[in-house]
Design an enzyme around this catalytic site. Structure first.
Site, PDB file in Angstrom:
ATOM      1  N   GLY A   1      12.177 -51.209  27.675  1.00  0.00           N
ATOM      2  CA  GLY A   1      13.411 -50.861  28.030  1.00  0.00           C
ATOM      3  C   GLY A   1      13.710 -51.016  29.412  1.00  0.00           C
TER       4      GLY A   1
ATOM      5  N   HIS B   1      10.719 -41.154  38.900  1.00  0.00           N
ATOM      6  CA  HIS B   1      11.792 -40.657  39.843  1.00  0.00           C
ATOM      7  C   HIS B   1      12.506 -39.309  39.814  1.00  0.00           C
ATOM      8  CE1 HIS B   1      12.399 -45.282  39.514  1.00  0.00           C
ATOM      9  NE2 HIS B   1      11.669 -45.113  40.545  1.00  0.00           N
TER      10      HIS B   1
ATOM     11  N   SER C   1      14.401 -53.656  33.029  1.00  0.00           N
ATOM     12  CA  SER C   1      14.367 -54.780  33.834  1.00  0.00           C
ATOM     13  C   SER C   1      13.442 -54.855  35.150  1.00  0.00           C
ATOM     14  CB  SER C   1      15.736 -55.237  34.272  1.00  0.00           C
ATOM     15  OG  SER C   1      16.209 -54.244  35.052  1.00  0.00           O
TER      16      SER C   1
ATOM     17  N   CYS D   1      15.448 -27.596  46.766  1.00  0.00           N
ATOM     18  CA  CYS D   1      16.107 -27.392  47.949  1.00  0.00           C
ATOM     19  C   CYS D   1      15.710 -28.505  48.960  1.00  0.00           C
ATOM     20  CB  CYS D   1      15.908 -26.067  48.561  1.00  0.00           C
ATOM     21  SG  CYS D   1      16.520 -25.586  50.232  1.00  0.00           S
TER      22      CYS D   1
ATOM     23  N   CYS E   1      16.909 -19.799  50.448  1.00  0.00           N
ATOM     24  CA  CYS E   1      17.466 -19.893  51.904  1.00  0.00           C
ATOM     25  C   CYS E   1      18.356 -18.907  52.447  1.00  0.00           C
ATOM     26  CB  CYS E   1      17.756 -21.338  52.299  1.00  0.00           C
ATOM     27  SG  CYS E   1      16.305 -22.596  52.096  1.00  0.00           S
TER      28      CYS E   1
ATOM     29  N   ASN F   1      12.165 -55.729  26.145  1.00  0.00           N
ATOM     30  CA  ASN F   1      13.511 -55.241  26.695  1.00  0.00           C
ATOM     31  C   ASN F   1      14.588 -56.351  26.242  1.00  0.00           C
ATOM     32  OD1 ASN F   1      14.794 -53.801  28.892  1.00  0.00           O
ATOM     33  ND2 ASN F   1      15.112 -55.802  29.942  1.00  0.00           N
TER      34      ASN F   1
ATOM     35  N   GLN G   1      10.840 -44.148  34.485  1.00  0.00           N
ATOM     36  CA  GLN G   1      11.753 -44.160  35.502  1.00  0.00           C
ATOM     37  C   GLN G   1      12.859 -43.235  35.245  1.00  0.00           C
ATOM     38  OE1 GLN G   1      12.492 -48.415  36.797  1.00  0.00           O
ATOM     39  NE2 GLN G   1      11.444 -48.699  34.670  1.00  0.00           N
ATOM     40  N   ASN G   2      13.044 -42.549  33.806  1.00  0.00           N
ATOM     41  CA  ASN G   2      14.178 -42.031  33.534  1.00  0.00           C
ATOM     42  C   ASN G   2      14.110 -40.814  33.933  1.00  0.00           C
ATOM     43  OD1 ASN G   2      14.706 -44.369  32.122  1.00  0.00           O
ATOM     44  ND2 ASN G   2      14.008 -43.707  30.265  1.00  0.00           N
TER      45      ASN G   2
END
Length: 394
Positions: free
Chosen positions: A297, A149, A299, A157, A232, A323, A130-131
């Site tokens: 690590g 993520h 939750s 962009c 752009c 954890n 997730q880091n």
């Protein structure tokens, strides 16, 4: 009327865990249990969260000194807010500009390298993290990593989806904001961004968050400027109505609010934004092909991660969770285990990743039937045990 923002779930302290098996309340017991877990679940997938990066000097969210615990007013920016609000983007990029130096200096820690060595031992087949700090791919480039993520090492962009390296973007921010650049140099001179201790940083007027930004109360964020997407700017994209979008900059090259495209965002999944479909499919595929899930690590308060753990549970594969502190709905993962099992069906231990994993790797090395070539290659680690990971950080 004050604008209402979606509440971040699970900001409160989660219930303390039930240690499974009971012998996992010591380092030695936890190591023994995880060894049993690995014996029963080859081709394990790791699912990691902010807790594994704490030893690298980054904050977590829900730990004892996590952002949600220390700063009760903290609210991350939402994707819709970032897209729609020029002033919100100024604030975001100003904070990120100051915090980028800390993230750039930080390095993978013993926990990340322990994951690498578990991969070398053939026990871990891939990592879902997730880091957004990119420490996993840096520590173990040969062990596949799915960055659920996204990542902070690039900007993307929102119009043409072209990526821009973050260090290039950082140089542009410095050029467009000379007063802020001077202020950053003053902060660096105080050493506030050199310490890994969040209390020391706060004593110098700084708050740092897991997404790599620095919070400065009452800072003049409205003065901050940021560049447009260079692609752009050169070739404005076609808007949804078929017209040519407008991308305008001031004389220095800063994005102007009269523009209708060319907004750069961090290449991360922001709150309220969907995970990219290919990444979601890749993560689900990893779980479907896993023999076990090792959660490190986190939750699991973020649903995108929790649902992966639930998918693993629904498949009936063993789950081990390491954890500090509680985990969202963790009873779901352990409710039906045989009370006499010693780790083969599941493990729940409460230790820091940097403390437990290197010791586990050393124990696994000693008990492994690795061939002599592999032993010679890893001789240093076998002789020095967990201390080798500390050496890697120097």
């Amino acid at each position: 009327m004050r604008k209402h923002y979606m509440r971040i779930p699970y900001t409160d302290v989660l219930a303390s865990p039930t240690i499974i098996p009971k012998t996992s309340n010591t380092i030695a017991g936890a190591i023994a249990a995880i060894q049993e877990f690995f014996h029963a679940s080859r081709s394990t997938v790791v699912l990691s969260g902010a807790g594994i990066s704490v030893a690298s000097g980054l904050a977590d969210y829900r730990g004892a000194k996590g952002t949600y615990r220390v700063n009760k007013t903290y609210r991350p920016i939402y994707y819709s807010e970032f897209l729609q609000n020029h002033e919100a983007r100024k604030r975001y990029w100003a904070r990120s500009f100051l915090g980028w130096t800390t993230l750039l200096k930080a390095k993978p820690n013993a926990g990340h390298y322990a994951v690498k060595h578990l991969g070398d031992l053939g026990l871990v087949q891939s990592v879902i993290t997730q880091n957004v700090d990119s420490f996993h791919p840096k520590a173990h480039p040969q062990l596949p990593t799915i960055e659920l993520h996204g990542y902070l090492r690039s900007c993307v962009c929102t119009s043409c989806h072209e990526e821009l390296p973050r260090d290039t973007f950082q140089h542009e921010l410095a050029r467009l904001n000379p007063a802020w650049e001077a202020f950053l140099q003053e902060i660096l001179a105080t050493g506030a961004l050199d310490t890994e201790n969040p209390d020391e940083r706060r004593s110098k007027g700084l708050r740092t968050n897991p997404d790599g930004d620095v919070d400065l109360p009452d800072a003049p964020y409205t003065t901050f400027r940021y560049p447009s997407c260079p692609r752009c700017l050169t070739a404005p994209p076609i808007a949804t109505d078929g017209s040519r979008a407008r991308v305008e900059v001031d004389t220095d090259g800063a994005w102007k609010s009269t523009s209708t495209a060319g907004i750069l965002k961090p290449a991360v999944t922001m709150f309220g934004e969907n995970i990219r479909a290919p990444v979601k499919v890749e993560a689900e595929h990893a779980i479907e092909n896993a023999g076990g899930l090792l959660v490190l690590g986190t939750s699991l308060a973020t649903y995108s991660a929790w649902r992966l753990a639930k998918r693993a549970k629904d498949r009936g594969i063993p789950i081990a969770i390491i954890n500090l502190g509680g985990v969202r709905g963790e009873d779901t993962f352990f409710a039906d285990l045989d009370p006499s099992q010693e780790g083969s069906q599941g493990v729940r231990a409460e230790f820091s990743i940097g403390e437990l994993l290197p010791a586990l790797v050393e124990q696994m090395r000693q008990s492994s039937s690795m061939n002599s070539a592999q032993e010679d290659h890893n001789h240093s680690a076998e002789q020095h045990g967990a201390s080798v990971f500390k050496d890697m950080m120097s």
